[in-house]
Design an enzyme around this catalytic site. Sequence first.
Site, mmCIF file in Angstrom:
data_model
loop_
_atom_site.group_PDB
_atom_site.id
_atom_site.type_symbol
_atom_site.label_atom_id
_atom_site.label_comp_id
_atom_site.label_asym_id
_atom_site.label_seq_id
_atom_site.Cartn_x
_atom_site.Cartn_y
_atom_site.Cartn_z
ATOM 1 C CG HIS A 119 95.587 -29.209 33.247
ATOM 2 N ND1 HIS A 119 94.376 -29.167 33.898
ATOM 3 C CD2 HIS A 119 96.382 -30.013 33.984
ATOM 4 C CE1 HIS A 119 94.437 -29.935 34.971
ATOM 5 N NE2 HIS A 119 95.645 -30.459 35.048
ATOM 6 C CB CYS A 147 106.568 -29.258 13.021
ATOM 7 S SG CYS A 147 108.153 -28.542 13.406
ATOM 8 N N GLY A 186 86.274 -21.692 41.349
ATOM 9 C CA GLY A 186 85.668 -22.235 40.122
ATOM 10 C C GLY A 186 86.243 -23.556 39.663
ATOM 11 C CG ASN A 212 82.316 -24.130 42.940
ATOM 12 O OD1 ASN A 212 81.249 -24.158 42.328
ATOM 13 N ND2 ASN A 212 83.354 -24.841 42.579
ATOM 14 C CD GLU A 214 77.584 -27.379 41.491
ATOM 15 O OE1 GLU A 214 76.392 -27.136 41.233
ATOM 16 O OE2 GLU A 214 78.263 -28.188 40.865
HETATM 17 C C1 BV8 Z 1 97.634 -37.683 35.400
HETATM 18 C C2 BV8 Z 1 93.254 -29.795 29.577
HETATM 19 C C3 BV8 Z 1 99.006 -39.549 35.534
HETATM 20 C C4 BV8 Z 1 92.818 -30.278 28.238
HETATM 21 C C5 BV8 Z 1 92.302 -31.215 31.311
HETATM 22 C C6 BV8 Z 1 90.802 -42.060 39.205
HETATM 23 C C7 BV8 Z 1 90.970 -41.414 40.413
HETATM 24 C C8 BV8 Z 1 91.828 -40.309 40.525
HETATM 25 C C9 BV8 Z 1 92.514 -39.840 39.419
HETATM 26 C C10 BV8 Z 1 92.334 -40.488 38.223
HETATM 27 C C11 BV8 Z 1 91.489 -41.594 38.110
HETATM 28 N N1 BV8 Z 1 91.511 -41.985 36.813
HETATM 29 C C12 BV8 Z 1 92.352 -41.175 36.123
HETATM 30 C C13 BV8 Z 1 92.867 -40.297 36.980
HETATM 31 C C14 BV8 Z 1 93.826 -39.220 36.675
HETATM 32 C C15 BV8 Z 1 93.114 -38.085 35.973
HETATM 33 C C16 BV8 Z 1 91.968 -37.563 36.796
HETATM 34 O O1 BV8 Z 1 92.162 -36.878 37.788
HETATM 35 N N2 BV8 Z 1 90.749 -37.913 36.350
HETATM 36 C C17 BV8 Z 1 89.580 -37.472 37.067
HETATM 37 C C18 BV8 Z 1 88.477 -37.125 36.049
HETATM 38 C C19 BV8 Z 1 89.139 -38.552 38.032
HETATM 39 N N3 BV8 Z 1 94.115 -37.046 35.851
HETATM 40 C C20 BV8 Z 1 94.924 -37.065 34.797
HETATM 41 O O2 BV8 Z 1 94.850 -37.852 33.877
HETATM 42 C C21 BV8 Z 1 96.031 -36.033 34.848
HETATM 43 N N4 BV8 Z 1 97.260 -36.701 34.606
HETATM 44 O O3 BV8 Z 1 97.086 -38.012 36.399
HETATM 45 O O4 BV8 Z 1 98.713 -38.314 34.911
HETATM 46 C C22 BV8 Z 1 100.406 -39.783 35.269
HETATM 47 C C23 BV8 Z 1 101.300 -39.659 36.315
HETATM 48 C C24 BV8 Z 1 102.616 -39.912 36.068
HETATM 49 C C25 BV8 Z 1 103.048 -40.248 34.784
HETATM 50 C C26 BV8 Z 1 102.131 -40.334 33.728
HETATM 51 C C27 BV8 Z 1 100.804 -40.088 33.965
HETATM 52 C C28 BV8 Z 1 95.850 -35.004 33.756
HETATM 53 C C29 BV8 Z 1 94.579 -34.245 33.973
HETATM 54 C C30 BV8 Z 1 94.525 -33.070 32.994
HETATM 55 C C31 BV8 Z 1 93.420 -33.287 32.005
HETATM 56 N N5 BV8 Z 1 93.278 -32.072 31.192
HETATM 57 N N6 BV8 Z 1 92.211 -30.102 30.565
HETATM 58 C C32 BV8 Z 1 91.683 -29.444 27.689
HETATM 59 O O5 BV8 Z 1 91.129 -28.597 28.419
HETATM 60 O O6 BV8 Z 1 91.361 -29.653 26.518
HETATM 61 S S1 BV8 Z 1 91.117 -31.513 32.494
HETATM 62 C C33 BV8 Z 1 90.023 -30.220 32.637
HETATM 63 O O7 BV8 Z 1 89.039 -30.605 33.600
HETATM 64 C C34 BV8 Z 1 90.587 -28.959 33.259
HETATM 65 O O8 BV8 Z 1 91.890 -28.685 32.864
HETATM 66 C C35 BV8 Z 1 90.478 -29.160 34.749
HETATM 67 O O9 BV8 Z 1 91.682 -29.583 35.313
HETATM 68 C C36 BV8 Z 1 89.553 -30.298 34.881
HETATM 69 C C37 BV8 Z 1 88.480 -30.003 35.889
HETATM 70 O O10 BV8 Z 1 87.751 -28.977 35.430
HETATM 71 P P1 BV8 Z 1 87.464 -27.681 36.323
HETATM 72 O O11 BV8 Z 1 88.449 -26.664 35.925
HETATM 73 O O12 BV8 Z 1 87.351 -27.988 37.768
HETATM 74 O O13 BV8 Z 1 86.065 -27.341 35.719
HETATM 75 P P2 BV8 Z 1 84.696 -28.127 35.936
HETATM 76 O O14 BV8 Z 1 83.828 -27.839 34.754
HETATM 77 O O15 BV8 Z 1 84.943 -29.546 36.333
HETATM 78 O O16 BV8 Z 1 84.090 -27.396 37.204
HETATM 79 C C38 BV8 Z 1 83.762 -26.028 37.101
HETATM 80 C C39 BV8 Z 1 83.476 -25.576 38.511
HETATM 81 O O17 BV8 Z 1 83.233 -24.173 38.483
HETATM 82 C C40 BV8 Z 1 82.246 -26.231 39.085
HETATM 83 O O18 BV8 Z 1 82.509 -26.586 40.436
HETATM 84 C C41 BV8 Z 1 81.175 -25.132 39.015
HETATM 85 O O19 BV8 Z 1 80.271 -25.196 40.103
HETATM 86 C C42 BV8 Z 1 82.020 -23.892 39.158
HETATM 87 N N7 BV8 Z 1 81.489 -22.695 38.503
HETATM 88 C C43 BV8 Z 1 80.822 -22.615 37.330
HETATM 89 N N8 BV8 Z 1 80.535 -21.310 37.062
HETATM 90 C C44 BV8 Z 1 81.048 -20.577 38.101
HETATM 91 C C45 BV8 Z 1 81.659 -21.461 39.016
HETATM 92 N N9 BV8 Z 1 82.231 -21.036 40.150
HETATM 93 C C46 BV8 Z 1 82.236 -19.707 40.399
HETATM 94 N N10 BV8 Z 1 81.676 -18.793 39.561
HETATM 95 C C47 BV8 Z 1 81.078 -19.194 38.416
HETATM 96 N N11 BV8 Z 1 80.524 -18.284 37.607
HETATM 97 ZN ZN ZN Z 2 109.190 -30.281 14.359
#
Ligand code: BV8
Ligand code: ZN
Length: 242
Positions: A119, A147, A186, A212, A214
Site C-alpha cells: 500500500h 511538483c 498484526g 495477533n 485476537e
Molecule cells: C482494491 C494505505 C480494487 C493508506 C490502506 C467489499 C468486500 C471486499 C472488498 C471490498 C469491499 N468493498 C471495497 C473493497 C475493496 C477494499 C477492501 O478490501 N475494503 C475492506 C475494508 C472491505 N480494498 C481496496 O479498496 C483495495 N483496492 O480493492 O482495488 C480495484 C481492483 C482493480 C482495479 C481498480 C481497483 C485497496 C486497499 C488499500 C487501502 N489502503 N492503507 C493509508 O494507510 O493511509 S488500508 C489499511 O487498512 C492498511 O493498509 C491495511 O491494509 C488495512 C487493514 O489494516 P491492518 O493492517 O490489518 O490493521 P487493522 O488496524 O485493521 O488491524 C490491526 C490488527 O493488529 C488487529 O487484528 C489487532 O488485533 C492486531 N494487533 C494490534 N496490536 C497488536 C496486534 N497484533 C499483534 N501485536 C500487537 N501488539
Molecule cells: Zn510533476
Amino acid sequence: MDRNLKEIRKALESAEHVVVLTGAGISAESGVPTFRGADGLWNNKSIVELATPESFDRDPRLVWEFYNWRRGMMATKEPNPGHYAIARLEKKVENFTLVTQNIDNLHRLAGSENILELHGNVWRVRCLGCRKEYEERKHPMDEPSYCECGGLLRPAVVWFGESLPHGILEEAFRVSATAEVVLVVGTSAIVYPAAQLPLVALQSGARIYEINLEPTPFSGQATESIFGKSGEILPQIIPEES
Ligand code: BV8
Ligand code: ZN
C-alpha cells in the site's frame, strides 16, 4: 518456551522459502495507531473518507493535512522488537520475502531489505502531472503540494478503490504461492487483495502461523494462531543471537 512457539521456530529453521505478511498491529508497540483497534484510525468515519481518490480530487488540502499528521507522527516512531525479529529472520532464511500493508517504513528502519509495500509508503509522493514518484522527507508538506512541473503531488499510498502497484501485488501472490511457511502478523485480515495472500499460501500447502492479539477471519484456517503482542512473541521465535 510455549510448545507452539517451539513448533514455529522449528518450521522456520527447516524452511527454505518463508513469507511474512504484516499489518498495522506489528507497529502498534512502536506507538503507531492501528486502523481498527480501540484508538483505530478508521474508527473515525471521516478519516476513512480521506483515504480515497475522490476525497483527494474534492479537497487535496484536507487530505494533505491528514497525511501531514501521519508523517509528523511516524517521523517520531522507532521499530520495536517485532520489526527487528523479522529483520533477523530474513538473514537466516534462504528465500525470504516480507509483504507489508503498512506505510510507516518501520520495517526498513529495522533492517528488513526484501520488502513488498502493498500500500505504498508515507514518505513517498507522486505527481499527478508528470507521474514522477519519489521520496520526500519534508514535513509538513505544503497543503496541497505541487511538483516542480506544476502538477499536484499526492501521497504515494494506495487508497480504497485504487489498485495496488501491479508488479508488487503480482510478486506478493507469487511468493505466497511458493512459500513453505508464512507468518501473518498484526493484521485484521479484512482488506483485500492483501487478505487473499494467506489463502493463496494455504492452497499451496504452506504452514501458516498467525500472531495477533485476537482472533481474525483467518484464524480458523491458520495452522496455529498465537495470541499476544507481536513485539513479545516474535523475539521468542527468532531470538537475538546469543
Ligand atoms: C482494491 C494505505 C480494487 C493508506 C490502506 C467489499 C468486500 C471486499 C472488498 C471490498 C469491499 N468493498 C471495497 C473493497 C475493496 C477494499 C477492501 O478490501 N475494503 C475492506 C475494508 C472491505 N480494498 C481496496 O479498496 C483495495 N483496492 O480493492 O482495488 C480495484 C481492483 C482493480 C482495479 C481498480 C481497483 C485497496 C486497499 C488499500 C487501502 N489502503 N492503507 C493509508 O494507510 O493511509 S488500508 C489499511 O487498512 C492498511 O493498509 C491495511 O491494509 C488495512 C487493514 O489494516 P491492518 O493492517 O490489518 O490493521 P487493522 O488496524 O485493521 O488491524 C490491526 C490488527 O493488529 C488487529 O487484528 C489487532 O488485533 C492486531 N494487533 C494490534 N496490536 C497488536 C496486534 N497484533 C499483534 N501485536 C500487537 N501488539
Ligand atoms: Zn510533476
